[in-house]
Design an enzyme around this catalytic site. Sequence first.
Site, PDB file in Angstrom:
ATOM      1  N   CYS A   1      -5.662  61.668  20.451  1.00 49.94           N
ATOM      2  CA  CYS A   1      -5.851  60.696  21.350  1.00 49.94           C
ATOM      3  C   CYS A   1      -5.420  61.317  22.691  1.00 49.94           C
ATOM      4  O   CYS A   1      -4.477  61.943  22.960  1.00 49.94           O
ATOM      5  CB  CYS A   1      -4.875  59.457  21.090  1.00 49.94           C
ATOM      6  SG  CYS A   1      -4.979  58.008  22.331  1.00 49.94           S
TER       7      CYS A   1
ATOM      8  N   GLU B   1       0.663  53.705  28.935  1.00 52.21           N
ATOM      9  CA  GLU B   1       0.056  52.884  30.009  1.00 52.21           C
ATOM     10  C   GLU B   1       1.249  52.346  30.818  1.00 52.21           C
ATOM     11  O   GLU B   1       1.040  52.284  31.666  1.00 52.21           O
ATOM     12  CB  GLU B   1      -0.829  51.592  29.418  1.00 52.21           C
ATOM     13  CG  GLU B   1      -1.916  52.296  28.565  1.00 52.21           C
ATOM     14  CD  GLU B   1      -3.268  52.642  29.587  1.00 52.21           C
ATOM     15  OE1 GLU B   1      -3.284  51.595  30.302  1.00 52.21           O
ATOM     16  OE2 GLU B   1      -4.009  53.454  29.312  1.00 52.21           O
TER      17      GLU B   1
ATOM     18  N   CYS C   1     -12.619  61.159  24.732  1.00 52.98           N
ATOM     19  CA  CYS C   1     -12.111  60.170  24.192  1.00 52.98           C
ATOM     20  C   CYS C   1     -12.132  60.328  22.626  1.00 52.98           C
ATOM     21  O   CYS C   1     -13.234  60.641  22.242  1.00 52.98           O
ATOM     22  CB  CYS C   1     -12.631  58.791  24.344  1.00 52.98           C
ATOM     23  SG  CYS C   1     -12.225  57.384  23.549  1.00 52.98           S
ATOM     24  N   ASN C   2     -11.008  60.670  21.767  1.00 48.27           N
ATOM     25  CA  ASN C   2     -11.138  60.833  20.651  1.00 48.27           C
ATOM     26  C   ASN C   2     -11.760  59.553  19.848  1.00 48.27           C
ATOM     27  O   ASN C   2     -12.513  59.798  18.856  1.00 48.27           O
ATOM     28  CB  ASN C   2      -9.659  60.817  19.983  1.00 48.27           C
ATOM     29  CG  ASN C   2      -8.898  62.311  20.611  1.00 48.27           C
ATOM     30  OD1 ASN C   2      -8.972  63.115  19.663  1.00 48.27           O
ATOM     31  ND2 ASN C   2      -8.345  62.254  21.920  1.00 48.27           N
TER      32      ASN C   2
ATOM     33  N   HIS D   1      -4.184  60.037  25.115  1.00 46.76           N
ATOM     34  CA  HIS D   1      -2.856  59.448  26.198  1.00 46.76           C
ATOM     35  C   HIS D   1      -1.616  60.399  25.565  1.00 46.76           C
ATOM     36  O   HIS D   1      -0.730  60.337  26.102  1.00 46.76           O
ATOM     37  CB  HIS D   1      -2.591  58.086  25.552  1.00 46.76           C
ATOM     38  CG  HIS D   1      -3.337  57.194  26.507  1.00 46.76           C
ATOM     39  ND1 HIS D   1      -4.512  56.952  26.379  1.00 46.76           N
ATOM     40  CD2 HIS D   1      -2.846  56.238  27.110  1.00 46.76           C
ATOM     41  CE1 HIS D   1      -5.125  56.004  27.243  1.00 46.76           C
ATOM     42  NE2 HIS D   1      -4.084  55.437  27.840  1.00 46.76           N
TER      43      HIS D   1
ATOM     44  N   ASP E   1     -14.338  58.439  29.162  1.00 48.58           N
ATOM     45  CA  ASP E   1     -13.141  58.056  28.289  1.00 48.58           C
ATOM     46  C   ASP E   1     -13.065  56.553  28.367  1.00 48.58           C
ATOM     47  O   ASP E   1     -13.603  55.872  29.366  1.00 48.58           O
ATOM     48  CB  ASP E   1     -11.755  58.606  28.674  1.00 48.58           C
ATOM     49  CG  ASP E   1     -10.634  58.082  27.901  1.00 48.58           C
ATOM     50  OD1 ASP E   1     -10.774  58.057  26.645  1.00 48.58           O
ATOM     51  OD2 ASP E   1      -9.548  57.831  28.554  1.00 48.58           O
ATOM     52  N   SER E   2     -12.327  55.898  27.405  1.00 43.85           N
ATOM     53  CA  SER E   2     -12.363  54.406  27.469  1.00 43.85           C
ATOM     54  C   SER E   2     -11.358  53.937  28.747  1.00 43.85           C
ATOM     55  O   SER E   2     -11.326  53.062  29.043  1.00 43.85           O
ATOM     56  CB  SER E   2     -11.375  54.145  26.168  1.00 43.85           C
ATOM     57  OG  SER E   2     -10.379  54.811  26.211  1.00 43.85           O
TER      58      SER E   2
HETATM   59  N1  DGL Z   1      -9.100  57.116  24.876  1.00 45.58           N
HETATM   60  C1  DGL Z   1      -8.580  56.718  23.454  1.00 45.58           C
HETATM   61  C2  DGL Z   1      -8.626  57.858  22.529  1.00 45.58           C
HETATM   62  O1  DGL Z   1      -8.400  59.001  22.954  1.00 45.58           O
HETATM   63  C3  DGL Z   1      -7.294  55.987  23.362  1.00 45.58           C
HETATM   64  C4  DGL Z   1      -7.162  54.822  24.419  1.00 45.58           C
HETATM   65  C5  DGL Z   1      -8.141  53.731  23.622  1.00 45.58           C
HETATM   66  O2  DGL Z   1      -7.436  53.173  22.639  1.00 45.58           O
HETATM   67  O3  DGL Z   1      -9.189  53.195  24.290  1.00 45.58           O
HETATM   68  O4  DGL Z   1      -8.606  57.612  21.426  1.00 45.58           O
END
Ligand code: DGL
Length: 243
Positions: free
Chosen positions: A185, A153, A74-75, A187, A11-12
């Site tokens: 997403c 966050e 990660c989406n 989060h 993931d990011s």
């Molecule tokens: N992991 C990202 C997503 O699922 C959300 C956080 C980001 O913007 O990196 O889209």
Amino acid sequence: MNADRPVGVFDSGLGGLTVLAELTRALPGEDFLYLGDTARLPYGSKSPRIVERYAREVADYLIQKDIKMLVIACNTATAHAEQTLAQELKIPVVGVIQPGVDALLARTRNRRVGVLGTRSTIKSGAYANRIQAQDRELQVYSKECPLFVPLVEEGWTDRRVTRLVIQEYLSELKREDVDTVVLGCTHYPLLKETIQSEFPELRLVDSSEETAKAVRAKLESEALLADRPRGAVRIYLTDMTHQ
Ligand code: DGL
């Protein structure tokens, strides 16, 4: 193919831990290797080309660790890099979007659905395109929710400001009589309870649960399930912030 190798998940940042939690629940015998690209978070406000490059770099790193399968938790990375990675890598690749779409289609009753995601995910059309490829008659309302990630966050999952932002983003979908919404997403599952209490009648689809089911099915069909009672989880981050 050695089924004892770990499943790679990335993931990011740390949001993908919502997906990892479901994966470990659904597949307790697997070893997982999670990489959170915290140094370059957020992906959600970046261009498709940059997100694809980051995703490739992270995948290369995990491949060197000899993973047997890659889960893009990660989406935004799924939206921009799933196709490329699935073509380039010699191991199975599962992203979070298709499992969420399948659940959304199964759960809607009035066939008016919503997609919540980062700016980059929504602009990619990844959800809307897949939904309409499966059912052209379905009405899809997509909504960028750029303030959700910073609120989560910050740990502000149930503050007054969070409820106001939820109202701001979702009341438009409500006006369109949407009955089911996918939390597109990593989060957003952390906001699930607060969203649900603001909009009790909305059905919320958490793609992390659905992704875990899809990963299990893929491992089974590829005869890659590990045969051990309990696996290990290793977590790598590309940066540590000061607390
Ligand atoms: N992991 C990202 C997503 O699922 C959300 C956080 C980001 O913007 O990196 O889209």
